[in-house]
Design an enzyme around this catalytic site. Structure first.
Site, mmCIF file in Angstrom:
data_model
loop_
_atom_site.group_PDB
_atom_site.id
_atom_site.type_symbol
_atom_site.label_atom_id
_atom_site.label_comp_id
_atom_site.label_asym_id
_atom_site.label_seq_id
_atom_site.Cartn_x
_atom_site.Cartn_y
_atom_site.Cartn_z
ATOM 1 N N HIS A 106 0.822 -1.126 -0.024
ATOM 2 C CA HIS A 106 -0.032 0.074 -0.037
ATOM 3 C C HIS A 106 0.977 1.254 0.024
ATOM 4 O O HIS A 106 2.079 1.167 -0.130
ATOM 5 C CB HIS A 106 -1.035 -0.038 1.256
ATOM 6 C CG HIS A 106 -0.480 -0.095 2.556
ATOM 7 N ND1 HIS A 106 0.355 0.905 3.075
ATOM 8 C CD2 HIS A 106 -0.493 -1.164 3.551
ATOM 9 C CE1 HIS A 106 0.928 0.394 4.091
ATOM 10 N NE2 HIS A 106 0.256 -0.830 4.406
ATOM 11 N N HIS A 162 3.850 1.495 2.406
ATOM 12 C CA HIS A 162 5.006 1.076 2.063
ATOM 13 C C HIS A 162 5.887 1.747 0.983
ATOM 14 O O HIS A 162 6.875 1.789 0.905
ATOM 15 C CB HIS A 162 4.706 -0.418 1.421
ATOM 16 C CG HIS A 162 4.088 -1.319 2.452
ATOM 17 N ND1 HIS A 162 3.001 -2.120 2.170
ATOM 18 C CD2 HIS A 162 4.267 -1.475 3.699
ATOM 19 C CE1 HIS A 162 2.566 -2.867 3.162
ATOM 20 N NE2 HIS A 162 3.342 -2.464 4.223
ATOM 21 N N CYS A 173 0.406 -7.578 15.115
ATOM 22 C CA CYS A 173 1.632 -6.867 15.275
ATOM 23 C C CYS A 173 2.824 -7.806 15.388
ATOM 24 O O CYS A 173 4.221 -7.313 15.308
ATOM 25 C CB CYS A 173 1.570 -6.355 16.544
ATOM 26 S SG CYS A 173 0.405 -5.191 16.814
HETATM 27 O O1 ME8 Z 1 6.566 -3.944 10.015
HETATM 28 N N1 ME8 Z 1 2.636 5.824 7.205
HETATM 29 O O2 ME8 Z 1 6.176 -4.653 8.007
HETATM 30 P P1 ME8 Z 1 5.076 -3.720 7.515
HETATM 31 C C1 ME8 Z 1 3.837 5.776 6.916
HETATM 32 N N2 ME8 Z 1 7.584 -6.784 8.382
HETATM 33 N N3 ME8 Z 1 4.716 4.763 6.586
HETATM 34 C C2 ME8 Z 1 4.022 3.597 6.638
HETATM 35 C C3 ME8 Z 1 2.431 3.484 6.891
HETATM 36 C C4 ME8 Z 1 1.966 4.754 7.148
HETATM 37 N N4 ME8 Z 1 0.604 4.723 7.218
HETATM 38 N N5 ME8 Z 1 2.130 2.095 7.199
HETATM 39 C C5 ME8 Z 1 3.191 1.386 6.567
HETATM 40 C C6 ME8 Z 1 6.709 -4.634 9.105
HETATM 41 N N6 ME8 Z 1 4.218 2.165 6.526
HETATM 42 C C7 ME8 Z 1 7.886 -5.808 9.109
HETATM 43 C C8 ME8 Z 1 9.475 -5.052 9.253
HETATM 44 S S1 ME8 Z 1 11.685 -4.818 9.060
HETATM 45 C C9 ME8 Z 1 13.222 -5.879 9.899
HETATM 46 C C10 ME8 Z 1 10.361 -5.926 9.370
HETATM 47 C C11 ME8 Z 1 5.700 1.678 6.365
HETATM 48 O O3 ME8 Z 1 4.560 -4.265 6.537
HETATM 49 C C12 ME8 Z 1 6.779 2.199 7.364
HETATM 50 O O4 ME8 Z 1 7.969 2.046 6.709
HETATM 51 O O5 ME8 Z 1 4.141 -3.562 8.689
HETATM 52 C C13 ME8 Z 1 6.507 1.284 8.426
HETATM 53 O O6 ME8 Z 1 7.651 1.014 9.118
HETATM 54 C C14 ME8 Z 1 6.535 -0.233 7.500
HETATM 55 O O7 ME8 Z 1 5.668 0.202 6.224
HETATM 56 C C15 ME8 Z 1 5.826 -1.496 8.026
HETATM 57 O O8 ME8 Z 1 5.609 -2.289 7.393
#
Ligand code: ME8
Length: 479
Positions: free
Chosen positions: A20, A23, A131
């Site tokens: 989305h 990301h 989470c």
């Molecule tokens: O946490 N605003 O993956 P994830 C800004 N797999 N950035 C956002 C966002 C938003 N509303 N939503 C998502 C994970 N992001 C783990 C990570 S790393 C070793 C493992 C972005 O799919 C932002 O970078 O939940 C956030 O930290 C990340 O997507 C979380 O992605």
């Protein structure tokens, strides 16, 4: 000559669904920095990827009626396509189901055990699968709902291996205070320091109840906790890819939701292993969509692909980074992207390029291919300032400056001097006005490249041939 290296990463995103706009946000920012440093001559390695193990993925696969592996294999192309559409120039796409990664993770966990940082304990806790994290009862809503996902937590009672994080507080504080591990923005660094100061609990790093994961070394009944597996990607990549990145990473980009893992658990694991921490961990803000948290149940999850199809990759890249400061929370919507497309891009930059080149052509003016020289006093300093904004991840300010000090004054000069009238009796002044705009456009083309690579490429061609073509066609015209 040995080039200075720059190893930059995004989080590896959970592959329980398609990517989305959240990301996309982090990935675009990483791409801007990667392109910026590559242009400066550094040897850049930019890595993104997907987090493919754990209960959350297994649950999504089951819902889809597929095996986890089949499920994740089916989603990887969706991420790759999204990044391709957004012009993300990554060097490797990391998948945690990579066999070499799995093997190195086991070796590293074994090392943690040998170094005395693991302990097996009976554990009972409240776990949120979405989470992939344990909560304390007082953190929950009504004692049972995850504060983030509002879904019911699960009671886990099992024997787990614990990573003795509590032993590492002092060393961690030392790395942060000496700047060996930088955490940005400053407010986040202070939050992390006060968290460490208030005492760290040991963390469970194995799961008996989760099959979809890397088998725990020496205990096949358990799997490695998905976060340990995931964080290690940044490091195992340096062992897996030939001519790949070298450790330590220069910058891990992520959002504030996962800063605790990146600024505490991850460096502590590395310290326990006698490996250097990453040089910098930077947490940007979280944005809402149309004023609300993005969520499937609200139905406001923005898919970047249709936005790119409608407005173009560069408009999406620009609007996201321009709309609010990178380290802060903000709001985004399709409407805001559309507005930026019309006002800043089509009417601002596109119009400037178009009318400058049209008039140069129509009046057969001779302009010199030089940037800056004719530009008003202080312009050089703006350029310096823009570079320093980019290096400090202050993208919205950098873009603001480009528009304020380069694009706007040029358009205003044309409006004021009216070359179409001036040409009737003052060819010299007409040339000077358009030379100013033309030189500015050369500088703009160079400086917007990391943000808008496709536009920069088109501008370059048009400035060379002096043949104008619309850079940002109006959306109605496209349809
Ligand atoms: O946490 N605003 O993956 P994830 C800004 N797999 N950035 C956002 C966002 C938003 N509303 N939503 C998502 C994970 N992001 C783990 C990570 S790393 C070793 C493992 C972005 O799919 C932002 O970078 O939940 C956030 O930290 C990340 O997507 C979380 O992605």
């Amino acid at each position: 000559m040995n080039k200075e290296k720059f190893y930059i990463t995004t989080p590896i995103y959970y592959i329980n669904d398609i990517p989305h706009i959240g990301h996309a946000y982090t990935t675009i920012a990483a791409d801007v920095l990667a392109r910026y440093y590559k242009k400066l001559g550094r040897e850049v390695f930019f890595m993104t990827g997907t987090d493919e193990h754990g209960a959350k993925i297994a649950e999504a696969a089951e819902k889809a009626g597929k095996s986890p592996k089949e499920f994740v294999d089916g989603l990887v192309p969706k991420f790759k396509t999204a990044w391709e559409k957004l012009n993300i120039e990554y060097d490797e796409f990391f998948r945690t189901t990579n066999k070499e990664h799995e093997k190195i993770v086991q070796e590293i966990v074994q090392k943690l055990k040998e170094k005395g940082y693991l302990e097996k304990r009976e554990y009972e806790g409240l776990y949120c699968v979405a989470c992939e994290k344990f909560y304390m009862p007082d953190e929950l809503i009504k004692g049972k709902l995850c504060p983030d996902h509002k879904r019911e937590v699960i009671k886990y009672k099992e024997e787990n291996y614990f990573f003795l994080l509590s032993k590492l507080s002092e060393k961690l504080i030392d790395k942060i205070k000496t700047g060996e591990l930088k955490i940005g923005p400053e407010t986040r660094k202070n939050e992390i320091l006060s968290k460490i100061n208030s005492g760290l609990d040991d963390v469970s790093i194995s799961r008996a109840a989760v099959d979809w994961g890397i088998p725990f070394p020496g205990d096949p009944e358990q799997t490695v906790y998905v976060w340990v597996d995931a964080l290690l990607n940044y490091y195992t990549a340096t062992k897996i890819y030939k001519n790949g990145p070298s450790w330590p990473a220069d910058l891990h980009l992520l959002a504030k939701d996962i800063l605790w893992f990146h600024a505490i658990v991850w460096p502590a694991m590395l310290i326990a292993l006698d490996i250097k921490p990453p040089k910098m961990v930077f947490a940007h803000g979280f944005f809402t969509v149309d004023g609300q948290k993005m969520s499937k149940s609200i139905g406001n999850v923005l898919d970047p692909i249709p936005l790119v199809d409608k407005y173009g990759a560069d408009a999406v890249r620009y609007a996201l980074l321009r709309e609010f400061p990178f380290g802060q929370d903000g709001d985004i919507s399709e409407e805001k992207i559309a507005q930026r497309h019309t006002s800043d891009l089509a009417n601002g930059l596109g119009n400037l390029l178009n009318r400058t080149l049209s008039m140069i052509n129509r009046y057969e003016l001779k302009v010199k291919d030089e940037s800056m020289k004719l530009v008003v006093d202080g312009a050089k300093d703006h350029q310096k300032e823009i570079h320093s904004f980019i290096e400090n991840l202050n993208f919205s300010e950098a873009l603001f400056d480009i528009w304020t000090f380069y694009i706007k004054p040029s358009n205003e000069l044309i409006d004021k001097e009216k070359p179409w009238e001036l040409i009737k009796n003052d060819m010299g002044k007409t040339t000077a006005v358009l030379q100013y705009c033309y030189s500015n456009l050369i500088s703009i083309q160079e400086i917007i490249y990391p943000f808008m690579p496709e536009t920069a490429e088109k501008m370059k061609k048009q400035l060379e041939t002096k043949k104008p073509e619309p850079l940002f066609p109006r959306i109605e015209e496209k349809q």
